[in-house]
Design a protein around this motif. Structure first.
Motif, PDB file in Angstrom:
ATOM      1  N   PRO A 206       1.678  -3.174  63.041  1.00  0.00           N
ATOM      2  CA  PRO A 206       1.009  -2.921  61.114  1.00  0.00           C
ATOM      3  C   PRO A 206       2.070  -1.821  60.406  1.00  0.00           C
ATOM      4  CG  PRO A 206      -0.431  -2.276  62.610  1.00  0.00           C
ATOM      5  CD  PRO A 206       0.628  -2.653  64.221  1.00  0.00           C
ATOM      6  N   TYR A 207       2.729  -1.081  61.464  1.00  0.00           N
ATOM      7  CA  TYR A 207       3.182  -0.026  60.113  1.00  0.00           C
ATOM      8  C   TYR A 207       4.720  -0.845  60.398  1.00  0.00           C
ATOM      9  CZ  TYR A 207       0.805   3.938  61.552  1.00  0.00           C
ATOM     10  OH  TYR A 207      -0.285   4.647  61.281  1.00  0.00           O
ATOM     11  N   GLN A 208       5.452  -1.476  61.103  1.00  0.00           N
ATOM     12  CA  GLN A 208       6.420  -2.657  61.318  1.00  0.00           C
ATOM     13  C   GLN A 208       6.130  -3.332  60.103  1.00  0.00           C
ATOM     14  OE1 GLN A 208       9.300  -2.494  63.347  1.00  0.00           O
ATOM     15  NE2 GLN A 208      10.250  -4.246  61.409  1.00  0.00           N
ATOM     16  N   GLN A 209       5.307  -3.954  59.714  1.00  0.00           N
ATOM     17  CA  GLN A 209       4.874  -5.145  58.658  1.00  0.00           C
ATOM     18  C   GLN A 209       4.879  -4.462  57.598  1.00  0.00           C
ATOM     19  OE1 GLN A 209       0.866  -7.663  59.162  1.00  0.00           O
ATOM     20  NE2 GLN A 209       0.478  -6.836  61.681  1.00  0.00           N
ATOM     21  N   ALA A 210       4.418  -3.186  57.803  1.00  0.00           N
ATOM     22  CA  ALA A 210       3.690  -2.156  55.995  1.00  0.00           C
ATOM     23  C   ALA A 210       5.545  -1.886  55.752  1.00  0.00           C
ATOM     24  CB  ALA A 210       2.968  -1.499  56.337  1.00  0.00           C
ATOM     25  N   TYR A 211       6.325  -1.408  56.537  1.00  0.00           N
ATOM     26  CA  TYR A 211       8.084  -0.724  55.989  1.00  0.00           C
ATOM     27  C   TYR A 211       8.324  -2.156  55.567  1.00  0.00           C
ATOM     28  CZ  TYR A 211      12.376   0.671  56.566  1.00  0.00           C
ATOM     29  OH  TYR A 211      13.550   0.864  57.080  1.00  0.00           O
ATOM     30  N   GLU A 212       8.416  -3.852  55.714  1.00  0.00           N
ATOM     31  CA  GLU A 212       9.168  -4.333  55.553  1.00  0.00           C
ATOM     32  C   GLU A 212       8.860  -4.978  54.622  1.00  0.00           C
ATOM     33  OE1 GLU A 212       8.431  -7.238  59.009  1.00  0.00           O
ATOM     34  OE2 GLU A 212      10.233  -6.293  60.364  1.00  0.00           O
ATOM     35  N   ARG A 213       7.361  -4.619  53.842  1.00  0.00           N
ATOM     36  CA  ARG A 213       6.229  -5.008  52.976  1.00  0.00           C
ATOM     37  C   ARG A 213       7.324  -4.243  51.946  1.00  0.00           C
ATOM     38  NH1 ARG A 213       5.189  -6.589  49.081  1.00  0.00           N
ATOM     39  NH2 ARG A 213       4.028  -7.471  48.342  1.00  0.00           N
ATOM     40  N   GLY A 214       7.395  -2.971  52.061  1.00  0.00           N
ATOM     41  CA  GLY A 214       7.412  -2.087  50.926  1.00  0.00           C
ATOM     42  C   GLY A 214       5.919  -1.635  50.727  1.00  0.00           C
ATOM     43  N   VAL A 215       5.042  -0.884  51.037  1.00  0.00           N
ATOM     44  CA  VAL A 215       4.177  -0.887  50.492  1.00  0.00           C
ATOM     45  C   VAL A 215       4.618   0.778  50.359  1.00  0.00           C
ATOM     46  CG1 VAL A 215       3.043  -2.266  52.010  1.00  0.00           C
ATOM     47  CG2 VAL A 215       3.330  -0.059  52.508  1.00  0.00           C
ATOM     48  N   LYS A 216       4.282   1.021  49.379  1.00  0.00           N
ATOM     49  CA  LYS A 216       3.811   2.682  49.125  1.00  0.00           C
ATOM     50  C   LYS A 216       2.047   3.494  49.247  1.00  0.00           C
ATOM     51  CE  LYS A 216       7.100   1.369  46.626  1.00  0.00           C
ATOM     52  NZ  LYS A 216       8.766   1.821  47.664  1.00  0.00           N
ATOM     53  N   LEU A 217       1.474   2.711  50.096  1.00  0.00           N
ATOM     54  CA  LEU A 217      -0.102   2.978  50.840  1.00  0.00           C
ATOM     55  C   LEU A 217      -0.161   3.252  52.398  1.00  0.00           C
ATOM     56  CD1 LEU A 217      -2.601   3.405  48.144  1.00  0.00           C
ATOM     57  CD2 LEU A 217      -0.676   5.601  48.947  1.00  0.00           C
ATOM     58  N   ILE A 218       0.636   3.843  53.076  1.00  0.00           N
ATOM     59  CA  ILE A 218      -0.167   3.476  54.318  1.00  0.00           C
ATOM     60  C   ILE A 218      -1.137   4.060  54.847  1.00  0.00           C
ATOM     61  CG2 ILE A 218       2.249   2.986  55.534  1.00  0.00           C
ATOM     62  CD1 ILE A 218       2.098   5.480  57.135  1.00  0.00           C
ATOM     63  N   HIS A 244      10.374   4.559  49.304  1.00  0.00           N
ATOM     64  CA  HIS A 244      11.465   4.617  49.978  1.00  0.00           C
ATOM     65  C   HIS A 244      12.887   4.966  50.656  1.00  0.00           C
ATOM     66  CE1 HIS A 244      12.710   6.387  45.969  1.00  0.00           C
ATOM     67  NE2 HIS A 244      13.786   6.571  46.631  1.00  0.00           N
ATOM     68  N   ARG A 245      12.409   6.125  50.945  1.00  0.00           N
ATOM     69  CA  ARG A 245      12.937   7.381  51.288  1.00  0.00           C
ATOM     70  C   ARG A 245      12.311   7.485  52.767  1.00  0.00           C
ATOM     71  NH1 ARG A 245      12.152  11.977  47.800  1.00  0.00           N
ATOM     72  NH2 ARG A 245      10.041  11.261  47.237  1.00  0.00           N
ATOM     73  N   HIS A 246      11.448   6.895  53.479  1.00  0.00           N
ATOM     74  CA  HIS A 246      10.561   6.737  54.341  1.00  0.00           C
ATOM     75  C   HIS A 246      11.307   5.952  54.707  1.00  0.00           C
ATOM     76  CE1 HIS A 246       7.277   9.638  52.205  1.00  0.00           C
ATOM     77  NE2 HIS A 246       7.873   9.873  53.290  1.00  0.00           N
ATOM     78  N   ARG A 247      11.670   6.003  56.577  1.00  0.00           N
ATOM     79  CA  ARG A 247      12.223   5.314  57.587  1.00  0.00           C
ATOM     80  C   ARG A 247      10.659   4.483  58.144  1.00  0.00           C
ATOM     81  NH1 ARG A 247      15.615   3.301  54.218  1.00  0.00           N
ATOM     82  NH2 ARG A 247      16.371   1.809  56.139  1.00  0.00           N
ATOM     83  N   LEU A 248      10.838   3.595  59.199  1.00  0.00           N
ATOM     84  CA  LEU A 248       9.828   2.690  59.712  1.00  0.00           C
ATOM     85  C   LEU A 248       8.983   4.399  60.717  1.00  0.00           C
ATOM     86  CD1 LEU A 248       8.406   1.259  61.551  1.00  0.00           C
ATOM     87  CD2 LEU A 248      10.071   0.509  62.569  1.00  0.00           C
ATOM     88  N   ALA A 249      10.258   5.215  61.208  1.00  0.00           N
ATOM     89  CA  ALA A 249       9.602   6.343  62.584  1.00  0.00           C
ATOM     90  C   ALA A 249       9.163   7.659  61.061  1.00  0.00           C
ATOM     91  CB  ALA A 249      10.896   6.923  63.137  1.00  0.00           C
ATOM     92  N   ASP A 250       9.292   7.340  59.995  1.00  0.00           N
ATOM     93  CA  ASP A 250       8.865   8.442  59.325  1.00  0.00           C
ATOM     94  C   ASP A 250       6.434   7.601  58.917  1.00  0.00           C
ATOM     95  OD1 ASP A 250      10.776   9.654  58.227  1.00  0.00           O
ATOM     96  OD2 ASP A 250      11.512   9.134  57.464  1.00  0.00           O
ATOM     97  N   PHE A 251       6.606   6.202  58.471  1.00  0.00           N
ATOM     98  CA  PHE A 251       5.887   6.070  58.886  1.00  0.00           C
ATOM     99  C   PHE A 251       4.997   6.011  59.882  1.00  0.00           C
ATOM    100  CE2 PHE A 251       6.025   1.867  55.270  1.00  0.00           C
ATOM    101  CZ  PHE A 251       6.798   2.311  54.686  1.00  0.00           C
ATOM    102  N   ARG A 252       5.358   5.755  61.116  1.00  0.00           N
ATOM    103  CA  ARG A 252       4.920   6.061  62.534  1.00  0.00           C
ATOM    104  C   ARG A 252       3.925   7.114  62.523  1.00  0.00           C
ATOM    105  NH1 ARG A 252       8.932   1.969  65.347  1.00  0.00           N
ATOM    106  NH2 ARG A 252       7.849   0.569  65.504  1.00  0.00           N
ATOM    107  N   ARG A 253       4.859   8.709  61.996  1.00  0.00           N
ATOM    108  CA  ARG A 253       4.236   9.476  62.203  1.00  0.00           C
ATOM    109  C   ARG A 253       3.937   9.887  61.572  1.00  0.00           C
ATOM    110  NH1 ARG A 253       6.052  13.408  59.042  1.00  0.00           N
ATOM    111  NH2 ARG A 253       8.642  12.265  58.006  1.00  0.00           N
ATOM    112  N   ILE A 254       3.839  10.184  59.874  1.00  0.00           N
ATOM    113  CA  ILE A 254       2.650   9.935  58.991  1.00  0.00           C
ATOM    114  C   ILE A 254       1.517   9.221  59.532  1.00  0.00           C
ATOM    115  CG2 ILE A 254       2.560   9.005  56.424  1.00  0.00           C
ATOM    116  CD1 ILE A 254       4.724   9.704  55.829  1.00  0.00           C
ATOM    117  N   GLY A 255       1.505   8.318  60.212  1.00  0.00           N
ATOM    118  CA  GLY A 255       0.158   7.486  60.521  1.00  0.00           C
ATOM    119  C   GLY A 255      -0.549   8.019  61.306  1.00  0.00           C
TER     120      GLY A 255
END
Length: 287
Positions: A206-218, A244-255
Motif C-alpha cells: 500500500p505504501y508503494q501504491q500511495a507513493y505512486e498515486r501522489g497522496v498527501k495523507l498516509i 512531494h519531498r517525501h520519498r517511498l522510504a519516508d512513507f514507510r518510516r512515517i507509516g
C-alpha cells in the motif's frame, strides 16, 4: 489497589425503543449493583439500533451466573445481543508477526506497562527474526514457516498452540492471508493492522501504491479480520500529512509510527470491551 473481583462490563446491542435503559438499570439495581460508568448511543427509534456499555460493581455474593441468567431472561423482550465480562479477567493475546517488528514491540511494551490490560500469551511468526526480542520478555515464541503450498499445515500447527490458550489474535504486520476456515474460528477476535487508510490501497504494497498515486495523507487502519481481504469492521484509523519531498522510504518510516499507535489503541479498546460490532461497522465507546 481497588479489587475488581466484583466488577463487570456489560455490552448490549438491540433495536432501539423506549425503556431499554430503564429495564437494564432496574435489573442491576435489583441485585445491588452500583453503575460506575455508562455510555450509550442510539441511531434513532425509526428502524435504528441502540448500543450500550456499562461498568458496574455488585455486592459480594452476587455471582456472574446469576447476572447472566437475569440478562438472558430479559434479552428476548428487546431482541438484545449482550455480553458480560468480569473486569478482573484479563484477556490473553496471541501475536502473529513476520519480519517487521515495530507493532509487536509496541504491544509487548504496552502490555508490560499495563497500558493495554491484557497478557501476551505467545508470539507466532513465519520468520525467526523476532525470537530473541520476544523471549527477552519471557514470552513463548513459535516459528511456523509458511512455504508455498504449506498454509493449511502452518495454520493447523498454529491452531494446536492457540486452542484454549488465547482470547484474541493480533496480526502485528503478519504478512500472510489467513484462510476463511481459520478466521471463522475467531469471529471478531482477530485484529489486523493494515498500512493504509482503508478503503484506499487494499492488499499488498500500500505504501508503494500511495507513493505512486501522489497522496498527501498516509495512514493506517486497525480492523477485525473477515474472509474478505482488508474489508472487516474498522476499529481505529489515523493519518499523517506527507508531500512531494517525501520519498517511498519516508512513507514507510512515517507509516510505522502510525501503525504502532493505531494497533495499540485498537487492542486496548478491544480488551476493555469498548467495541461493539454491528453489520460491518463498529461502535467504539471511548475511555
Amino acid at each position: 489497589m481497588e479489587s475488581q473481583d466484583h466488577r463487570y462490563r456489560l455490552l448490549i446491542a438491540c433495536p432501539d425503543r423506549p425503556g431499554i435503559i430503564a429495564a437494564v438499570s432496574d435489573l442491576l439495581y435489583g441485585r445491588g449493583a452500583n453503575i460506575t460508568s455508562f455510555d450509550q448511543y442510539s441511531e434513532g427509534p425509526e428502524g435504528g439500533y441502540f448500543f450500550m456499555r456499562a461498568e458496574f460493581e455488585v455486592p459480594a455474593g452476587v455471582e456472574e451466573e446469576e447476572l447472566a441468567a437475569a440478562l438472558g431472561a430479559l434479552a428476548p423482550a428487546y431482541g438484545m445481543r449482550w455480553s458480560l465480562h468480569a473486569a478482573a479477567r484479563r484477556q490473553r493475546l496471541a501475536v502473529f508477526v513476520s519480519r517487521e517488528d515495530h507493532c509487536l514491540n509496541e504491544l509487548l511494551w504496552q502490555t508490560r506497562r499495563g497500558e493495554i490490560a491484557a497478557d501476551v500469551a505467545l508470539v507466532i511468526s513465519n520468520h525467526p527474526d523476532a525470537e530473541e526480542a520476544v523471549r527477552a520478555f519471557g514470552i513463548p515464541f513459535y516459528h511456523i514457516p509458511v512455504p508455498p503450498g504449506g498454509k493449511a499445515r502452518a495454520e493447523a500447527q498454529a491452531l494446536e498452540l492457540l486452542e484454549g490458550r488465547v482470547d484474541t489474535i493480533v496480526l502485528a504486520r503478519y504478512m500472510q492471508i489467513l484462510s476463511p476456515d481459520f478466521v471463522a474460528r475467531f469471529p471478531a477476535r482477530i485484529i489486523n493492522i493494515h498500512h493504509s487508510f482503508l478503503p484506499a490501497f487494499v492488499g499488498p504494497r500500500p505504501y508503494q501504491q500511495a507513493y505512486e498515486r501522489g497522496v498527501k495523507l498516509i495512514g493506517a487502519t486497525a480492523h477485525y479480520v473477515t474472509a474478505d481481504l482488508d474489508a472487516g469492521p474498522i476499529i481505529e484509523q489515523d493519518v499523517q500529512r506527507v508531500d512531494h519531498r517525501h520519498r517511498l522510504a519516508d512513507f514507510r518510516r512515517i507509516g510505522r509510527h502510525i501503525e504502532r499507535m493505531v494497533l495499540a489503541r485498537a487492542v486496548a479498546w478491544h480488551v476493555e470491551d469498548r467495541v461493539l460490532v454491528h453489520d460491518n461497522r463498529t461502535v467504539v465507546f471511548p475511555r
